[in-house]
Design an enzyme around this catalytic site. Structure first.
Site, PDB file in Angstrom:
ATOM      1  N   GLU A   1      95.277 -81.473 -35.021  1.00  0.00           N
ATOM      2  CA  GLU A   1      94.497 -80.563 -35.901  1.00  0.00           C
ATOM      3  C   GLU A   1      93.238 -81.055 -36.543  1.00  0.00           C
ATOM      4  O   GLU A   1      92.351 -80.794 -37.523  1.00  0.00           O
ATOM      5  CB  GLU A   1      95.689 -80.245 -37.306  1.00  0.00           C
ATOM      6  CG  GLU A   1      96.438 -79.104 -37.395  1.00  0.00           C
ATOM      7  CD  GLU A   1      96.688 -77.875 -36.766  1.00  0.00           C
ATOM      8  OE1 GLU A   1      95.200 -77.429 -37.160  1.00  0.00           O
ATOM      9  OE2 GLU A   1      97.646 -77.250 -36.214  1.00  0.00           O
TER      10      GLU A   1
ATOM     11  N   ASP B   1     102.086 -84.659 -43.599  1.00  0.00           N
ATOM     12  CA  ASP B   1     100.687 -83.286 -43.432  1.00  0.00           C
ATOM     13  C   ASP B   1     101.373 -82.570 -45.060  1.00  0.00           C
ATOM     14  O   ASP B   1     101.806 -82.912 -45.439  1.00  0.00           O
ATOM     15  CB  ASP B   1     102.428 -82.549 -42.357  1.00  0.00           C
ATOM     16  CG  ASP B   1     101.327 -81.141 -41.727  1.00  0.00           C
ATOM     17  OD1 ASP B   1     100.519 -80.267 -42.796  1.00  0.00           O
ATOM     18  OD2 ASP B   1     101.596 -81.194 -40.830  1.00  0.00           O
TER      19      ASP B   1
ATOM     20  N   ASP C   1      95.328 -82.841 -41.987  1.00  0.00           N
ATOM     21  CA  ASP C   1      95.398 -82.568 -42.466  1.00  0.00           C
ATOM     22  C   ASP C   1      96.278 -82.789 -43.942  1.00  0.00           C
ATOM     23  O   ASP C   1      95.926 -82.530 -45.619  1.00  0.00           O
ATOM     24  CB  ASP C   1      95.783 -80.998 -42.470  1.00  0.00           C
ATOM     25  CG  ASP C   1      96.640 -80.723 -42.557  1.00  0.00           C
ATOM     26  OD1 ASP C   1      97.243 -81.125 -43.053  1.00  0.00           O
ATOM     27  OD2 ASP C   1      96.255 -79.481 -42.036  1.00  0.00           O
TER      28      ASP C   1
ATOM     29  N   HIS D   1     101.721 -72.545 -35.439  1.00  0.00           N
ATOM     30  CA  HIS D   1     101.612 -74.127 -35.682  1.00  0.00           C
ATOM     31  C   HIS D   1     101.752 -74.395 -37.595  1.00  0.00           C
ATOM     32  O   HIS D   1     102.334 -75.503 -37.480  1.00  0.00           O
ATOM     33  CB  HIS D   1     100.033 -74.582 -35.841  1.00  0.00           C
ATOM     34  CG  HIS D   1      98.643 -73.979 -37.470  1.00  0.00           C
ATOM     35  ND1 HIS D   1      97.935 -74.776 -37.361  1.00  0.00           N
ATOM     36  CD2 HIS D   1      99.405 -72.802 -37.309  1.00  0.00           C
ATOM     37  CE1 HIS D   1      97.506 -74.003 -38.664  1.00  0.00           C
ATOM     38  NE2 HIS D   1      98.214 -72.828 -38.795  1.00  0.00           N
TER      39      HIS D   1
ATOM     40  N   ASP E   1      99.313 -84.667 -38.512  1.00  0.00           N
ATOM     41  CA  ASP E   1      98.461 -83.901 -39.232  1.00  0.00           C
ATOM     42  C   ASP E   1      97.207 -84.130 -39.435  1.00  0.00           C
ATOM     43  O   ASP E   1      97.341 -84.689 -41.103  1.00  0.00           O
ATOM     44  CB  ASP E   1      99.080 -82.256 -39.618  1.00  0.00           C
ATOM     45  CG  ASP E   1      98.190 -81.587 -39.846  1.00  0.00           C
ATOM     46  OD1 ASP E   1      96.723 -81.876 -39.902  1.00  0.00           O
ATOM     47  OD2 ASP E   1      98.642 -79.724 -39.951  1.00  0.00           O
TER      48      ASP E   1
ATOM     49  N   ASP F   1     105.708 -77.006 -42.337  1.00  0.00           N
ATOM     50  CA  ASP F   1     105.478 -76.695 -41.012  1.00  0.00           C
ATOM     51  C   ASP F   1     106.733 -76.329 -40.641  1.00  0.00           C
ATOM     52  O   ASP F   1     107.335 -76.414 -39.119  1.00  0.00           O
ATOM     53  CB  ASP F   1     104.364 -77.086 -39.788  1.00  0.00           C
ATOM     54  CG  ASP F   1     103.346 -77.291 -40.068  1.00  0.00           C
ATOM     55  OD1 ASP F   1     102.843 -76.405 -40.817  1.00  0.00           O
ATOM     56  OD2 ASP F   1     102.518 -78.087 -39.565  1.00  0.00           O
TER      57      ASP F   1
ATOM     58  N   HIS G   1      99.093 -78.248 -34.492  1.00  0.00           N
ATOM     59  CA  HIS G   1     100.445 -78.883 -34.763  1.00  0.00           C
ATOM     60  C   HIS G   1     101.823 -77.232 -34.404  1.00  0.00           C
ATOM     61  O   HIS G   1     101.839 -78.504 -33.902  1.00  0.00           O
ATOM     62  CB  HIS G   1     100.522 -78.369 -36.140  1.00  0.00           C
ATOM     63  CG  HIS G   1     101.060 -79.873 -36.582  1.00  0.00           C
ATOM     64  ND1 HIS G   1     101.389 -80.558 -37.672  1.00  0.00           N
ATOM     65  CD2 HIS G   1     101.496 -80.548 -35.555  1.00  0.00           C
ATOM     66  CE1 HIS G   1     102.353 -81.278 -37.517  1.00  0.00           C
ATOM     67  NE2 HIS G   1     102.819 -81.292 -36.472  1.00  0.00           N
TER      68      HIS G   1
ATOM     69  N   HIS H   1     101.375 -79.783 -45.640  1.00  0.00           N
ATOM     70  CA  HIS H   1     101.995 -78.450 -44.800  1.00  0.00           C
ATOM     71  C   HIS H   1     103.518 -78.933 -44.411  1.00  0.00           C
ATOM     72  O   HIS H   1     103.203 -80.075 -43.837  1.00  0.00           O
ATOM     73  CB  HIS H   1     101.353 -77.555 -44.275  1.00  0.00           C
ATOM     74  CG  HIS H   1      99.916 -76.780 -44.156  1.00  0.00           C
ATOM     75  ND1 HIS H   1      98.957 -77.720 -43.874  1.00  0.00           N
ATOM     76  CD2 HIS H   1      99.737 -76.613 -45.187  1.00  0.00           C
ATOM     77  CE1 HIS H   1      97.824 -77.285 -43.868  1.00  0.00           C
ATOM     78  NE2 HIS H   1      97.769 -76.421 -44.910  1.00  0.00           N
TER      79      HIS H   1
END
Ligand SMILES: NC(=[NH2+])NCCC[C@H](N)C(=O)O
Ligand SMILES: [Mn+2]
Ligand SMILES: [Mn+2]
Length: 301
Positions: free
Chosen positions: A273, A123, A230, A140, A228, A127, A100, A125
């Protein structure tokens, strides 16, 4: 209006984090049939191939707390140039990651073409770490902080001076793993975040309606989707380096993409990712391509 030609740009970069294999993401996504899938919907697609990422020794430790900083800068600078060229040509940039950290280059490349860009960050996360708050030193985990002007100078000023996006133009969807420094920053800046709690409580339909209305109220002149893989639950996308349970479902994700397509606000996107080494029979890349289908106008009937 005629639909813009889609310009696919692969970024085989895995140096923004510590697990090898995410550099093979662009191949895996192409292998899963990205180009044919988009052409079948009626889009004109040009696959520009991959950005050249020089093979380097991984420099896991660094005195500035940013792993592989120089290599991440080099790849992102090339990416920014290519994204900018696509926008100048009137094309829709579709960037394939890669980890990312490549959002740093993508957003830098979008700067010139948009005065008031919106960003949807899909995402697990947020980030939003900096070298000071990062638990890992992995770049990332930092791109969203960088794009609002926080972090190492060489990242913040990549391709052009200063921040690339306004803090109020960012929407994060799917967050469920947020570091203490990130939480403080989100609070301080008042960043719009729909965590898994809001998705569970109000449903994805409401969350997307609200997110789209919010960005429209900001009078954005384009919206970049940074997805992302994830963000989804690892049940559906196991091939990612930093999986977090309790994520967005497959159907919720398709609904989100369909609603974005209906809204017509998306002007660029990246899918990041995907790590085929950690995947099960390319399942994660298959999901990525399916989501691209919905984002670009595939209909069930
Ligand atoms: N793009 C990602 N998958 N980021 C994961 C970041 C994980 C963690 N917050 C970190 O900063 O190291
Ligand atoms: Mn993530
Ligand atoms: Mn991410």
């Amino acid at each position: 209006m005629e639909k813009a030609t889609i310009s696919i740009i692969g970024v085989p970069l895995d140096l923004g984090q510590s697990r090898r294999g995410v550099n093979m993401g662009p191949s895996a996504i192409r292998y899963a049939g990205a180009v044919a899938r988009l052409e079948a919907i009626g889009h004109n697609v040009i696959d520009e191939g991959d950005i050249l990422v020089d093979a380097v020794e991984r420099i896991e430790s660094s005195d500035v707390g940013l792993k592989n900083l120089n290599e991440v800068i080099k790849a992102n600078t090339k990416l920014a140039e290519q994204v900018e060229a696509a926008v100048t040509d009137g094309k829709f940039p579709l960037v394939l990651g890669g980890d990312h950290s490549i959002a740093i280059g993508t957003l830098a490349g979008l700067k010139k073409g948009y005065n008031n860009l919106g960003v949807i960050w899909y995402d697990a996360h947020t980030d939003m770490n900096t070298a000071e708050t990062s638990p890992s030193g992995n770049i990332h985990g930092m791109p969203l902080a960088v794009c609002i002007g926080l972090g190492h100078d060489s990242l913040v000023n990549l391709h052009s001076e200063g921040p690339k996006v306004k803090t109020e133009n960012i929407v994060i969807i799917g967050a469920r793993s947020v570091d203490p420094g990130e939480r403080a920053l989100i609070e301080e800046k008042g960043i719009k975040v729909y965590t898994m709690h809001e998705i569970d409580r109000y449903g994805m339909s409401y969350v997307m309606e609200d997110a789209i209305a919010y960005l429209q109220s900001r009078e954005v002149d384009g919206v970049h989707l940074s997805l992302d893989l994830d963000g989804l639950d690892p049940l559906y996308t196991p091939g990612v380096g930093t999986p977090v349970p309790g994520g967005i479902s497959y159907r919720e994700s398709h609904l989100a993409m369909e609603m974005l397509e209906d809204s017509g606000i998306i002007t660029s996107a990246e899918f990041v990712e995907v790590n085929p080494i950690l995947d099960e029979k390319n399942k994660t890349a298959d999901v990525a391509v399916g989501l691209m289908g919905s984002l670009f106008g595939e209909k069930l009937i």
